[in-house]
Write a protein that holds these residues in place. Sequence first.
Motif, short mmCIF file in Angstrom:
data_model
loop_
_atom_site.label_atom_id
_atom_site.label_comp_id
_atom_site.label_asym_id
_atom_site.label_seq_id
_atom_site.Cartn_x
_atom_site.Cartn_y
_atom_site.Cartn_z
N VAL A 296 0.84 -1.20 0.00
CA VAL A 296 0.00 0.00 0.00
C VAL A 296 0.87 1.25 0.00
CG1 VAL A 296 -1.71 1.31 1.33
CG2 VAL A 296 -1.91 -1.17 1.16
N GLU A 297 1.94 1.22 0.77
CA GLU A 297 2.78 2.41 0.98
C GLU A 297 3.88 2.58 -0.08
OE1 GLU A 297 4.02 -0.85 3.97
OE2 GLU A 297 2.20 -0.07 3.07
N HIS A 298 3.76 1.92 -1.22
CA HIS A 298 4.82 2.02 -2.24
C HIS A 298 5.06 3.45 -2.73
CE1 HIS A 298 1.35 1.85 -5.03
NE2 HIS A 298 2.13 2.50 -5.87
N PRO A 299 4.07 4.38 -2.71
CA PRO A 299 4.37 5.74 -3.19
C PRO A 299 5.46 6.46 -2.39
CG PRO A 299 2.00 5.39 -3.15
CD PRO A 299 2.63 4.23 -2.44
N VAL A 300 5.59 6.11 -1.11
CA VAL A 300 6.65 6.71 -0.29
C VAL A 300 8.01 6.43 -0.92
CG1 VAL A 300 7.79 6.62 1.96
CG2 VAL A 300 5.30 6.62 1.84
N THR A 301 8.22 5.17 -1.29
CA THR A 301 9.48 4.79 -1.93
C THR A 301 9.63 5.44 -3.29
OG1 THR A 301 9.58 2.70 -0.72
CG2 THR A 301 10.76 2.80 -2.83
N GLU A 302 8.54 5.52 -4.04
CA GLU A 302 8.61 6.15 -5.37
C GLU A 302 9.04 7.60 -5.27
OE1 GLU A 302 5.45 3.58 -8.00
OE2 GLU A 302 4.65 5.26 -6.86
N PHE A 303 8.56 8.31 -4.26
CA PHE A 303 8.93 9.71 -4.10
C PHE A 303 10.42 9.87 -3.79
CE2 PHE A 303 4.84 12.31 -3.01
CZ PHE A 303 4.82 12.81 -4.30
N VAL A 304 10.96 9.06 -2.89
CA VAL A 304 12.35 9.29 -2.46
C VAL A 304 13.37 8.68 -3.40
CG1 VAL A 304 11.71 9.52 -0.03
CG2 VAL A 304 12.39 7.27 -0.90
N ASN A 361 -3.14 20.02 -3.51
CA ASN A 361 -2.27 19.95 -4.67
C ASN A 361 -0.99 20.72 -4.38
OD1 ASN A 361 -1.36 19.55 -7.33
ND2 ASN A 361 -3.46 19.72 -8.12
N GLY A 362 -0.12 20.78 -5.34
CA GLY A 362 1.14 21.50 -5.19
C GLY A 362 2.31 20.58 -5.44
N PRO A 363 3.53 21.15 -5.47
CA PRO A 363 4.73 20.34 -5.72
C PRO A 363 4.89 19.24 -4.68
CG PRO A 363 5.22 22.69 -5.87
CD PRO A 363 3.84 22.58 -5.30
N TRP A 364 5.13 18.03 -5.14
CA TRP A 364 5.41 16.89 -4.29
C TRP A 364 4.27 16.57 -3.32
CZ3 TRP A 364 9.29 14.07 -6.02
CH2 TRP A 364 10.29 14.70 -6.76
N VAL A 365 3.03 16.75 -3.80
CA VAL A 365 1.84 16.33 -3.05
C VAL A 365 1.06 15.39 -3.95
CG1 VAL A 365 -0.31 17.04 -1.94
CG2 VAL A 365 1.72 18.48 -1.75
N ARG A 366 0.70 14.26 -3.44
CA ARG A 366 0.05 13.22 -4.25
C ARG A 366 -1.09 12.59 -3.45
NH1 ARG A 366 3.62 8.06 -6.50
NH2 ARG A 366 1.96 6.50 -6.59
N PHE A 367 -2.23 12.41 -4.09
CA PHE A 367 -3.36 11.74 -3.45
C PHE A 367 -3.79 10.59 -4.33
CE2 PHE A 367 -8.01 11.55 -2.21
CZ PHE A 367 -7.78 11.04 -0.94
#
Length: 446
Positions: A296-304, A361-367
């Motif tokens: 579920v938390e894969h986006p955290v890794t994608e961001f960094v 929204n904004g830079p580096w914000v994802r929902f």
Amino acid sequence: MFKKILIANRGEIAVRVIRACKEMGVETVAVYSTADADALHVALADEAYCIGGPRPQESYLNEEAILTCAVASGAAAIHPGYGFLSENASFARKCRECGLVFIGPSPEVIERMGDKDAARRCARDAGVPIVPGCDLLANPEEAVQEATRIGCPVLIKARAGGGGRGIRRVERPEDAGSAFMEAKLEAEAAFGDGECYMEKFVHPAHHVEVQILADAHGGVVALGERECSVQRRNQKLLEESPAPCLEGRDDIRDHMYRAACDLARAVGYVGAGTIEYLYADDGSFYFMEMNTRLQVEHPVTEFVTDVDLVKWQLRVAAGARLPFCQDDIHITKHAIECRINAEDAQFRPSCGTVRMLHVPNGPWVRFDSALYPGAVVPPYYDSMLGKLIVCSPTREEAIRKMRSALSELMVEGVQENSDLQLDILANPEFLSGTYHTNLMEHLYES
């Protein structure tokens, strides 16, 4: 690359996979229950087929219906998302028998690592530290004997399934027999497998997991770690990367990465997977389990890491080699994810129709979500409405960004847990970065 794939899931993860496929030029097939006829993933896919009634057993766990749709639509592969059939070795095997690629590891690997007792033994054989404990328990009397030998507190854990079910904490050896029977019965009801084993309860501890990605040619890379210690009833609420508990402990972090990659190589793993550890403040860490799917938390890794895990799942499943190695992974940012669940202040599930939705929204914000105004949140599935993820140069900035994003998020028609997440982000123990898996207990006390 595959020309067309079927997504055997619903909600935000189905939407996430469809979006990745669109960017790659891959056609998509959605399946849906009668409760999800108007769902976003149905509208976004190139094709969509109703596979049964609203309850999971009638639809998203209906293997025959899913496989029939895949074959009839001409799909070459099936992406299972997470939950439902994502860690079902029998389903992965049926995909292979039907000439379909299961986007994930082989059924043999799923089988071995899905059996938590067998997984512990695999980890031990691969040189990965494991929690002191014992193998499968035969009866209540043996549970009492092993609890006495290991020393309480201990955890009795089901070898199958997950989500916190089939787990009992035992404070006194004489209580181990009844706890064993409770865990066994719960596991039988939830997973059809009542086998349980026992581990020493490591406390206080951090829940740290390492994301790995492996190809079919021997390439394995650790894509950083995530701290997942903010949990309620063994369910994660908030995840972040890098893990603050490992700040200044690069030697331990590197050891965790090597151990995770060694285990993946030892079992012949292909795809995205996660090795979960318990980490103690004295620097020791222990293997808990391996999740043989996308987290579920894969986006955290994608961001960094700037690595799209879903796209790479598809690529390695199609036979591609990883073009990067461990030395290419450099993490210089901090990301946080908050799970937005449909629940009231007493943590009871909330259902209804979304009347209004405003997403920050904004830079580096994802929902990541499948919500839209008019979307129906049915009572049949997991309560997660979506995942709010932010990323900043530092942890402090990421916390401020997440507070701002949570304050801006508005969902009307369904109750959700943004206020709880704001309470967590304001908690001194969380802010210090030294929090453990008992943080939520302390939060309720304050």
